[in-house]
Design a protein around this motif. Sequence first.
Motif, mmCIF file in Angstrom:
data_model
loop_
_atom_site.group_PDB
_atom_site.id
_atom_site.type_symbol
_atom_site.label_atom_id
_atom_site.label_comp_id
_atom_site.label_asym_id
_atom_site.label_seq_id
_atom_site.Cartn_x
_atom_site.Cartn_y
_atom_site.Cartn_z
ATOM 1 N N ALA A 2 4.752 10.883 2.493
ATOM 2 C CA ALA A 2 6.081 11.027 3.097
ATOM 3 C C ALA A 2 5.955 11.223 4.601
ATOM 4 O O ALA A 2 6.740 10.653 5.379
ATOM 5 C CB ALA A 2 6.813 12.205 2.463
ATOM 6 N N GLU A 3 4.965 11.991 5.039
ATOM 7 C CA GLU A 3 4.758 12.228 6.471
ATOM 8 C C GLU A 3 4.343 10.946 7.183
ATOM 9 O O GLU A 3 4.811 10.652 8.281
ATOM 10 C CB GLU A 3 3.700 13.313 6.690
ATOM 11 C CG GLU A 3 4.101 14.678 6.191
ATOM 12 C CD GLU A 3 3.850 14.869 4.696
ATOM 13 O OE1 GLU A 3 3.185 14.005 4.053
ATOM 14 O OE2 GLU A 3 4.328 15.875 4.156
ATOM 15 N N GLU A 4 3.445 10.184 6.558
ATOM 16 C CA GLU A 4 3.016 8.916 7.154
ATOM 17 C C GLU A 4 4.183 7.942 7.247
ATOM 18 O O GLU A 4 4.308 7.212 8.237
ATOM 19 C CB GLU A 4 1.885 8.300 6.331
ATOM 20 C CG GLU A 4 0.575 9.061 6.419
ATOM 21 C CD GLU A 4 -0.442 8.608 5.396
ATOM 22 O OE1 GLU A 4 -1.645 8.733 5.685
ATOM 23 O OE2 GLU A 4 -0.048 8.142 4.299
ATOM 24 N N ASP A 5 5.038 7.943 6.238
ATOM 25 C CA ASP A 5 6.204 7.061 6.247
ATOM 26 C C ASP A 5 7.143 7.413 7.396
ATOM 27 O O ASP A 5 7.627 6.522 8.108
ATOM 28 C CB ASP A 5 6.950 7.133 4.920
ATOM 29 C CG ASP A 5 8.125 6.168 4.877
ATOM 30 O OD1 ASP A 5 7.921 4.966 5.147
ATOM 31 O OD2 ASP A 5 9.249 6.627 4.600
ATOM 32 N N LEU A 6 7.399 8.701 7.595
ATOM 33 C CA LEU A 6 8.263 9.126 8.705
ATOM 34 C C LEU A 6 7.669 8.712 10.048
ATOM 35 O O LEU A 6 8.377 8.238 10.941
ATOM 36 C CB LEU A 6 8.479 10.638 8.667
ATOM 37 C CG LEU A 6 9.385 11.171 7.568
ATOM 38 C CD1 LEU A 6 9.377 12.694 7.566
ATOM 39 C CD2 LEU A 6 10.803 10.643 7.754
ATOM 40 N N HIS A 7 6.363 8.902 10.192
ATOM 41 C CA HIS A 7 5.690 8.536 11.437
ATOM 42 C C HIS A 7 5.748 7.027 11.659
ATOM 43 O O HIS A 7 6.052 6.562 12.769
ATOM 44 C CB HIS A 7 4.247 9.033 11.400
ATOM 45 C CG HIS A 7 3.525 8.870 12.685
ATOM 46 N ND1 HIS A 7 3.874 9.536 13.833
ATOM 47 C CD2 HIS A 7 2.457 8.110 13.014
ATOM 48 C CE1 HIS A 7 3.069 9.188 14.807
ATOM 49 N NE2 HIS A 7 2.190 8.320 14.334
ATOM 50 N N LEU A 8 5.478 6.258 10.614
ATOM 51 C CA LEU A 8 5.534 4.802 10.715
ATOM 52 C C LEU A 8 6.940 4.335 11.066
ATOM 53 O O LEU A 8 7.124 3.472 11.938
ATOM 54 C CB LEU A 8 5.060 4.159 9.407
ATOM 55 C CG LEU A 8 5.093 2.635 9.346
ATOM 56 C CD1 LEU A 8 4.187 2.030 10.404
ATOM 57 C CD2 LEU A 8 4.683 2.156 7.957
ATOM 58 N N GLU A 9 7.949 4.899 10.419
ATOM 59 C CA GLU A 9 9.339 4.527 10.714
ATOM 60 C C GLU A 9 9.689 4.811 12.170
ATOM 61 O O GLU A 9 10.367 4.009 12.823
ATOM 62 C CB GLU A 9 10.306 5.284 9.796
ATOM 63 C CG GLU A 9 10.302 4.821 8.362
ATOM 64 C CD GLU A 9 10.886 3.420 8.169
ATOM 65 O OE1 GLU A 9 11.669 2.962 9.029
ATOM 66 O OE2 GLU A 9 10.543 2.791 7.163
ATOM 67 N N ALA A 10 9.233 5.946 12.691
ATOM 68 C CA ALA A 10 9.512 6.288 14.088
ATOM 69 C C ALA A 10 8.870 5.276 15.035
ATOM 70 O O ALA A 10 9.509 4.817 15.991
ATOM 71 C CB ALA A 10 9.012 7.695 14.391
ATOM 72 N N LEU A 11 7.622 4.913 14.768
ATOM 73 C CA LEU A 11 6.941 3.947 15.624
ATOM 74 C C LEU A 11 7.601 2.576 15.552
ATOM 75 O O LEU A 11 7.743 1.892 16.570
ATOM 76 C CB LEU A 11 5.464 3.845 15.241
ATOM 77 C CG LEU A 11 4.632 5.106 15.493
ATOM 78 C CD1 LEU A 11 3.225 4.930 14.944
ATOM 79 C CD2 LEU A 11 4.609 5.459 16.963
ATOM 80 N N VAL A 12 8.011 2.164 14.368
ATOM 81 C CA VAL A 12 8.673 0.870 14.204
ATOM 82 C C VAL A 12 9.987 0.851 14.985
ATOM 83 O O VAL A 12 10.282 -0.104 15.707
ATOM 84 C CB VAL A 12 8.910 0.558 12.710
ATOM 85 C CG1 VAL A 12 9.838 -0.625 12.534
ATOM 86 C CG2 VAL A 12 7.586 0.288 12.007
ATOM 87 N N LYS A 13 10.772 1.921 14.887
ATOM 88 C CA LYS A 13 12.043 1.986 15.613
ATOM 89 C C LYS A 13 11.834 1.906 17.118
ATOM 90 O O LYS A 13 12.628 1.285 17.828
ATOM 91 C CB LYS A 13 12.795 3.268 15.265
ATOM 92 C CG LYS A 13 13.446 3.235 13.914
ATOM 93 C CD LYS A 13 14.189 4.518 13.640
ATOM 94 C CE LYS A 13 14.780 4.516 12.249
ATOM 95 N NZ LYS A 13 15.434 5.786 11.927
ATOM 96 N N PHE A 72 0.850 -1.176 0.000
ATOM 97 C CA PHE A 72 0.000 0.000 0.000
ATOM 98 C C PHE A 72 0.887 1.228 0.000
ATOM 99 O O PHE A 72 2.065 1.171 0.323
ATOM 100 C CB PHE A 72 -0.953 0.005 1.206
ATOM 101 C CG PHE A 72 -0.267 -0.161 2.528
ATOM 102 C CD1 PHE A 72 0.126 0.948 3.262
ATOM 103 C CD2 PHE A 72 -0.014 -1.424 3.036
ATOM 104 C CE1 PHE A 72 0.756 0.805 4.478
ATOM 105 C CE2 PHE A 72 0.614 -1.574 4.259
ATOM 106 C CZ PHE A 72 1.004 -0.462 4.979
ATOM 107 N N ARG A 73 0.307 2.341 -0.377
ATOM 108 C CA ARG A 73 1.052 3.593 -0.474
ATOM 109 C C ARG A 73 0.777 4.464 0.744
ATOM 110 O O ARG A 73 -0.319 4.450 1.289
ATOM 111 C CB ARG A 73 0.665 4.353 -1.736
ATOM 112 C CG ARG A 73 1.039 3.631 -3.000
ATOM 113 C CD ARG A 73 0.649 4.451 -4.218
ATOM 114 N NE ARG A 73 0.868 3.733 -5.432
ATOM 115 C CZ ARG A 73 2.029 3.656 -6.073
ATOM 116 N NH1 ARG A 73 3.068 4.274 -5.588
ATOM 117 N NH2 ARG A 73 2.142 2.973 -7.183
ATOM 118 N N VAL A 74 1.820 5.213 1.149
ATOM 119 C CA VAL A 74 1.679 6.176 2.239
ATOM 120 C C VAL A 74 2.338 7.487 1.807
ATOM 121 O O VAL A 74 3.169 7.508 0.905
ATOM 122 C CB VAL A 74 2.337 5.669 3.542
ATOM 123 C CG1 VAL A 74 1.626 4.443 4.074
ATOM 124 C CG2 VAL A 74 3.810 5.388 3.348
#
Length: 111
Positions: free
Chosen positions: A23-34, A19-21
Motif C-alpha cells: 500500500a505504501e509503495e502504491d501511494l508513492h508510485l501514484e504520487a510520482l506518476v501524478k 506485479f504486486r506492491v
Amino acid sequence: MSKKNYDNHNRWRNKTVAFRVSAEEDLHLEALVKLTGLTKQDYIIRRLLCRDVVVQGNPRVYKALRDQLAAVLNELRRIEAGKNVDDELLDTIRMIATIMNGMQEDFAYGK
C-alpha cells in the motif's frame, strides 16, 4: 472489443506485465506518476527501460506539484530535528526539485 493500444512507434501493446506492491509503495508510485503528468503505464515503462521521464507542464502537473508540496510541508512540520525522515519522502522531494529545476530552466530560456 476495445481499441488496440499502440505506443509512439506504432507497436501494438498486447503483452501484460503485472506485479504486486505494498500500500505504501502504491501511494508513492501514484504520487510520482501524478507529478510527471504521464500515464502510470508510460511512467513505469520509461523507468523500467532506464529512459528519461520528461515532464510536460500542464494544469494537472501544476496541481499535483501544489498538492505534493503541501503534503511534504505537513510531513516536514511533523518531523522534529530530522528524525524519522523516510526514504519515500526524500524521493518525493528529489522528484519535485528536479521537476521545478526543469521548469525554471524552460522559463529562463523562453522555451
